[in-house]
Scaffold this motif. Sequence first.
Motif, PDB file in Angstrom:
ATOM      1  N   THR A   5      34.619  11.273  31.369  1.00 49.84           N
ATOM      2  CA  THR A   5      35.418  10.296  32.098  1.00 49.84           C
ATOM      3  C   THR A   5      36.449  11.068  32.902  1.00 49.84           C
ATOM      4  N   HIS A  23      30.247  12.650  40.083  1.00 50.77           N
ATOM      5  CA  HIS A  23      29.573  11.354  39.892  1.00 50.77           C
ATOM      6  C   HIS A  23      28.053  11.533  39.996  1.00 50.77           C
ATOM      7  N   ARG A  28      31.536   9.982  34.890  1.00 53.57           N
ATOM      8  CA  ARG A  28      32.170   8.723  35.291  1.00 53.57           C
ATOM      9  C   ARG A  28      33.512   9.020  35.951  1.00 53.57           C
ATOM     10  N   VAL A  30      36.406   7.512  37.296  1.00 56.98           N
ATOM     11  CA  VAL A  30      36.919   6.156  37.151  1.00 56.98           C
ATOM     12  C   VAL A  30      38.130   5.858  38.030  1.00 56.98           C
ATOM     13  N   HIS A  49      33.171   3.885  43.335  1.00 58.28           N
ATOM     14  CA  HIS A  49      33.269   3.312  41.992  1.00 58.28           C
ATOM     15  C   HIS A  49      34.608   3.631  41.319  1.00 58.28           C
ATOM     16  N   ALA A  50      35.444   4.393  41.997  1.00 56.97           N
ATOM     17  CA  ALA A  50      36.724   4.788  41.416  1.00 56.97           C
ATOM     18  C   ALA A  50      37.843   3.871  41.895  1.00 56.97           C
TER      19      ALA A  50
END
Length: 286
Positions: A5, A23, A28, A30, A49-50
């Motif tokens: 993460t 990624h 992930r 984040v 996606h962050a």
Amino acid sequence: MKSLTVGVVGAGRVGAVLGAALHAAGHRVVAAAAVSTASRERAARLLPHAAVLPADEVTRAATDLLLLAVPDDHLAAVVAGLDRTGALRPGQVVAHTSGAHGLAVLGDVNGMALHPAMTFTGADSDLDRLPGIAWGVTAPDRVFATRLVADLGGVPEWIAEESRPVYHAALAHGANHLVTLVNEAADVLRAAGVGEPGRVLTPLLTAALDNALRLGDAALTGPVSRGDAGTVGKHLDRMPAEAVPAYLAMARRTADRAIASGRLRPQDATALLDVLAARAEQRSHS
């Protein structure tokens, strides 16, 4: 390596691209800190996606790996600020992308120096340049660092803490000054009436770079390596004045390397060195 993460502080040209690479490797990503309009646009494109959050919130969200991609001179202040807020946590690895800094800038924070030996524009195409590149790494946990670099498609080059500034100087000297040198040559060609300098320079400079990397100083050619003082003097007489200082400096260093490598005999270099010294003296008094 198990999926990490990750948070990215600094969605600039480097941070956003490396976040996208992490990624793509299955980690992930984040959250990311992006302040300027350009950084926000870059984060939206490369890190969709962050969540875009303040740096301390990104740090708290990055439970496994925090990537700090901020300017070298700001890095210590960023680390100290995150430490003061209590955002950093035990077990979290902090990796910074500075070439000049090692571990000392992190203080007591668990982390590593992870510098990609590549130039970045912040474009999607930068991702295609990552496979196979070297990473200048200083890290206490070499196993973790090796796996992380492998996930990014690279190869670690282990740099001692005290050698980081010299390592970084070499890369800046080679890559950044190369850009300046190429653009100087293009400007001088334009002064000579050449409408498309890139068409003239591309095959020549591509061959010169390839030869230099393969052959070292044996790749030296041209009037300086031959000791042609008259030709060099004509160059200095006729080229645009703003280009003369760089030409003088590079010609002198080229002469030194040509002599040291045996490409130019000292006795054949005398007239050339006299021309260069005289022009440098003239400039110092002008």
